[in-house]
Write a protein that holds these residues in place. Structure first.
Motif, mmCIF file in Angstrom:
data_model
loop_
_atom_site.group_PDB
_atom_site.id
_atom_site.type_symbol
_atom_site.label_atom_id
_atom_site.label_comp_id
_atom_site.label_asym_id
_atom_site.label_seq_id
_atom_site.Cartn_x
_atom_site.Cartn_y
_atom_site.Cartn_z
ATOM 1 N N ALA A 193 12.110 49.128 58.957
ATOM 2 C CA ALA A 193 12.595 50.204 58.092
ATOM 3 C C ALA A 193 14.113 50.260 58.121
ATOM 4 O O ALA A 193 14.751 49.892 59.111
ATOM 5 C CB ALA A 193 12.014 51.543 58.552
ATOM 6 N N PHE A 194 14.686 50.731 57.022
ATOM 7 C CA PHE A 194 16.138 50.900 56.969
ATOM 8 C C PHE A 194 16.542 51.932 58.019
ATOM 9 O O PHE A 194 15.892 52.971 58.159
ATOM 10 C CB PHE A 194 16.576 51.370 55.586
ATOM 11 C CG PHE A 194 18.050 51.196 55.333
ATOM 12 C CD1 PHE A 194 18.514 50.059 54.708
ATOM 13 C CD2 PHE A 194 18.966 52.160 55.744
ATOM 14 C CE1 PHE A 194 19.871 49.888 54.487
ATOM 15 C CE2 PHE A 194 20.319 51.997 55.532
ATOM 16 C CZ PHE A 194 20.777 50.856 54.903
ATOM 17 N N PRO A 195 17.605 51.669 58.786
ATOM 18 C CA PRO A 195 18.009 52.607 59.839
ATOM 19 C C PRO A 195 18.285 53.998 59.272
ATOM 20 O O PRO A 195 19.128 54.160 58.385
ATOM 21 C CB PRO A 195 19.280 51.975 60.415
ATOM 22 C CG PRO A 195 19.216 50.534 60.021
ATOM 23 C CD PRO A 195 18.482 50.485 58.725
ATOM 24 N N ALA A 196 17.578 54.988 59.787
ATOM 25 C CA ALA A 196 17.710 56.354 59.253
ATOM 26 C C ALA A 196 19.116 56.893 59.417
ATOM 27 O O ALA A 196 19.613 57.631 58.554
ATOM 28 C CB ALA A 196 16.702 57.277 59.942
ATOM 29 N N ASP A 197 19.785 56.532 60.529
ATOM 30 C CA ASP A 197 21.119 57.070 60.790
ATOM 31 C C ASP A 197 22.202 56.422 59.945
ATOM 32 O O ASP A 197 23.363 56.827 60.015
ATOM 33 C CB ASP A 197 21.468 56.928 62.276
ATOM 34 C CG ASP A 197 21.424 55.480 62.746
ATOM 35 O OD1 ASP A 197 20.881 54.627 62.016
ATOM 36 O OD2 ASP A 197 21.925 55.201 63.845
ATOM 37 N N ARG A 198 21.829 55.415 59.135
ATOM 38 C CA ARG A 198 22.829 54.767 58.278
ATOM 39 C C ARG A 198 22.610 55.051 56.793
ATOM 40 O O ARG A 198 23.349 54.528 55.951
ATOM 41 C CB ARG A 198 22.807 53.246 58.505
ATOM 42 C CG ARG A 198 23.110 52.789 59.925
ATOM 43 C CD ARG A 198 24.459 53.299 60.433
ATOM 44 N NE ARG A 198 25.565 52.943 59.589
ATOM 45 C CZ ARG A 198 26.226 51.775 59.666
ATOM 46 N NH1 ARG A 198 25.864 50.880 60.560
ATOM 47 N NH2 ARG A 198 27.264 51.541 58.878
ATOM 48 N N LEU A 199 21.610 55.877 56.475
ATOM 49 C CA LEU A 199 21.334 56.134 55.066
ATOM 50 C C LEU A 199 22.463 56.910 54.382
ATOM 51 O O LEU A 199 22.855 56.589 53.252
ATOM 52 C CB LEU A 199 20.019 56.897 54.922
ATOM 53 C CG LEU A 199 18.764 56.025 54.770
ATOM 54 C CD1 LEU A 199 17.512 56.869 54.836
ATOM 55 C CD2 LEU A 199 18.809 55.234 53.470
ATOM 56 N N ASN A 200 22.991 57.930 55.046
ATOM 57 C CA ASN A 200 24.098 58.672 54.452
ATOM 58 C C ASN A 200 25.309 57.777 54.225
ATOM 59 O O ASN A 200 25.991 57.870 53.195
ATOM 60 C CB ASN A 200 24.491 59.852 55.348
ATOM 61 C CG ASN A 200 23.611 61.064 55.123
ATOM 62 O OD1 ASN A 200 23.010 61.205 54.060
ATOM 63 N ND2 ASN A 200 23.511 61.924 56.118
ATOM 64 N N ASP A 201 25.553 56.904 55.189
ATOM 65 C CA ASP A 201 26.659 55.963 55.056
ATOM 66 C C ASP A 201 26.435 55.036 53.866
ATOM 67 O O ASP A 201 27.362 54.729 53.102
ATOM 68 C CB ASP A 201 26.787 55.152 56.353
ATOM 69 C CG ASP A 201 28.153 54.499 56.497
ATOM 70 O OD1 ASP A 201 29.082 54.884 55.761
ATOM 71 O OD2 ASP A 201 28.293 53.608 57.357
ATOM 72 N N LEU A 202 25.188 54.584 53.706
ATOM 73 C CA LEU A 202 24.867 53.719 52.570
ATOM 74 C C LEU A 202 25.097 54.438 51.248
ATOM 75 O O LEU A 202 25.716 53.878 50.326
ATOM 76 C CB LEU A 202 23.408 53.266 52.669
ATOM 77 C CG LEU A 202 22.855 52.479 51.472
ATOM 78 C CD1 LEU A 202 23.501 51.103 51.384
ATOM 79 C CD2 LEU A 202 21.332 52.345 51.559
#
Length: 460
Positions: A193-202
């Motif tokens: 899964a896409f790292p949850a803690d990097r979604l805002n950054d993405l």
């Protein structure tokens, strides 16, 4: 040796639908095209049939003479399967020139099943010799095994009542397998899964338009189109191709939550479309394929496009029967609020006015966006935040849907709720998205671990 090649063409018999044409040398293999016209399977399935047939034709061109004697013909199928499974090299030498390397059991099963189905069809339609002759009525034991498997699959489906026992009974029961050694190993299908803690950054850094980071206008500062698609995949559980079929009038204000978006994604061909009859002034309903043909200059659904405009469609659990659409279920309500805000800005300031292009997400030239175009943009956004776009790391666009599945686990949703949320036809299909990873299992055991052994102290 005879060489084969698969090419993508349009079939004018099936309204210019994209199809796979198998070239044997320089000549098209017409029976396979006839088979596709009768079966009407997906493009990915056509590729499997063409690959299997091509492999077999190439193999026959170099090894058929070995089985010319009647006593050896029964061994032809077994020899082909073993060459397919283990490759054609012996002692680092391939005397046949096929240059086949070993393949997996899963890939072998896919190719063999496709080849046998084609062989049976050729036997029925053209009286060809069956590749692996069997009796078409299986034994009582084989039928029992088949129906037990069928009933298990049926029990996992919300649409179980549509599975006809009689219709399935018409198929061939026999199980045909060459005697290959079986592997007893199973693989942990860990969800990447896409790292949850990097979604805002993405979202807010990866999709920032280069050179416009300081602009106060959101529609200039950000790539709103791709942020909206990412929100639908990560927080709405959509496959990457599904938002690309969204039309500009498929987003509504949720009547139960007026600050959130209600998004309906329709079947790209059979989904409902509406228009005003110019003669009567009444509102009429037609399917989208018809609407595109009549009112959009003869355009086709994106499933029938090729190249960068193509977007696939995997069978979905449609929650709105009349519209033939499914509703996007937000795993985070705040995502639905952000989507509605950005959607209004996107429609007003970004999306070009294109009278004959109803799709919501289009290129800067006003053409419908395909999966390939979005993937290019997504990979660039991932690199901008210092990550490597890769499936194994969960940083591919499909990793967004895996993130949604992992969040369903954290919410404690059951299989049936998860099936509807991820719009799967079968509840078992979500398992790959909700599989617990090795780290999660180790962490869970650590929290309840027992201690029966004393510490080992090395003698001084």
């Amino acid at each position: 040796m005879i060489y084969t090649e698969s090419v993508l063409v349009r079939d004018n018999i099936r309204a210019d639908t994209p199809t796979i044409l198998l070239l044997v040398g320089s000549e098209p293999f017409e029976p396979l095209l006839e088979f596709f016209r009768e079966k009407c399977v997906s493009l990915s399935s056509e590729r499997s049939y063409a690959q299997a047939a091509g492999r077999f034709i190439e193999w026959l061109s170099v090894r058929a003479d070995e089985f010319e004697e009647t006593s050896k013909r029964s061994l032809l199928y077994t020899a082909f399967v073993h060459d397919l499974r283990f490759g054609t090299y012996q002692d680092c030498l391939d005397v046949h020139g096929l240059n086949w390397t070993p393949t997996s059991h899963q890939n072998l099963k896919r190719l063999i099943n496709a080849l046998l189905e084609l062989s049976d069809w050729l036997s029925r339609r053209h009286s060809a010799t069956m590749l692996n002759p069997i009796h078409h009525q299986a034994s009582a034991a084989d039928q029992l095994i088949f129906w037990r498997k069928w009933n298990k699959q049926k029990s996992g489906s919300l649409l179980a009542h549509t599975k006809s026992h009689r219709r399935v009974a018409e198929s061939v029961f026999a199980v045909r397998q060459a005697g290959l050694p079986r592997t007893r190993n199973g693989m942990l299908q860990e969800a990447r899964a896409f790292p949850a803690d990097r979604l805002n950054d993405l979202l807010w850094n990866g999709f920032a338009n280069p050179g416009n980071e300081g602009d106060p206008r959101p529609w200039v500062k950000y790539n709103l189109r791709d942020i909206l698609i990412t929100l639908l995949c990560a927080y709405g559980g959509c496959r990457v191709s599904e938002p690309l079929h969204l039309w500009a009038d498929d987003v509504f204000v949720d009547p139960d939550h007026p600050d959130m978006a209600l998004v309906l994604i329709h079947d790209p061909s059979d989904g409902m479309a509406e228009y005003i009859d110019p003669f009567t002034g009444s509102r009429r309903k037609i399917v989208r394929a018809d609407f595109l043909q009549r009112f959009c200059g003869g355009r086709k659904p994106l499933t029938r496009e090729t190249g960068r405009r193509h977007a696939g469609w995997k069978g979905c659990l449609l929650t709105h029967r009349e519209r033939k659409a499914f509703q996007v279920i937000w795993v985070d309500r705040n995502a639905g609020r952000i989507f509605l805000t950005l959607w209004r800005l996107y429609i007003q300031y970004v999306r070009p006015v294109t009278p004959h292009v109803p799709w919501a997400f289009v290129t800067k030239h006003g053409q419908p966006l395909g999966v390939e175009g979005f993937d290019d943009s997504f990979r660039s956004a991932v690199r901008r935040i210092g990550l490597t776009p890769a499936k194994w790391a969960g940083t591919s666009s499909h990793g967004l849907r895996h993130r949604y599945g992992q969040w369903l686990n954290e919410l404690g949703l059951g299989d049936k709720e998860g099936q509807v949320a991820m719009h799967h036809l079968n509840s078992k299909s979500q398992e790959v998205y909700r599989q617990l990873g090795l780290a999660r299992v180790v962490d869970a055991i650590d929290k309840v671990s027992i201690s029966t052994l004393p510490e080992f102290k090395e003698a001084e």
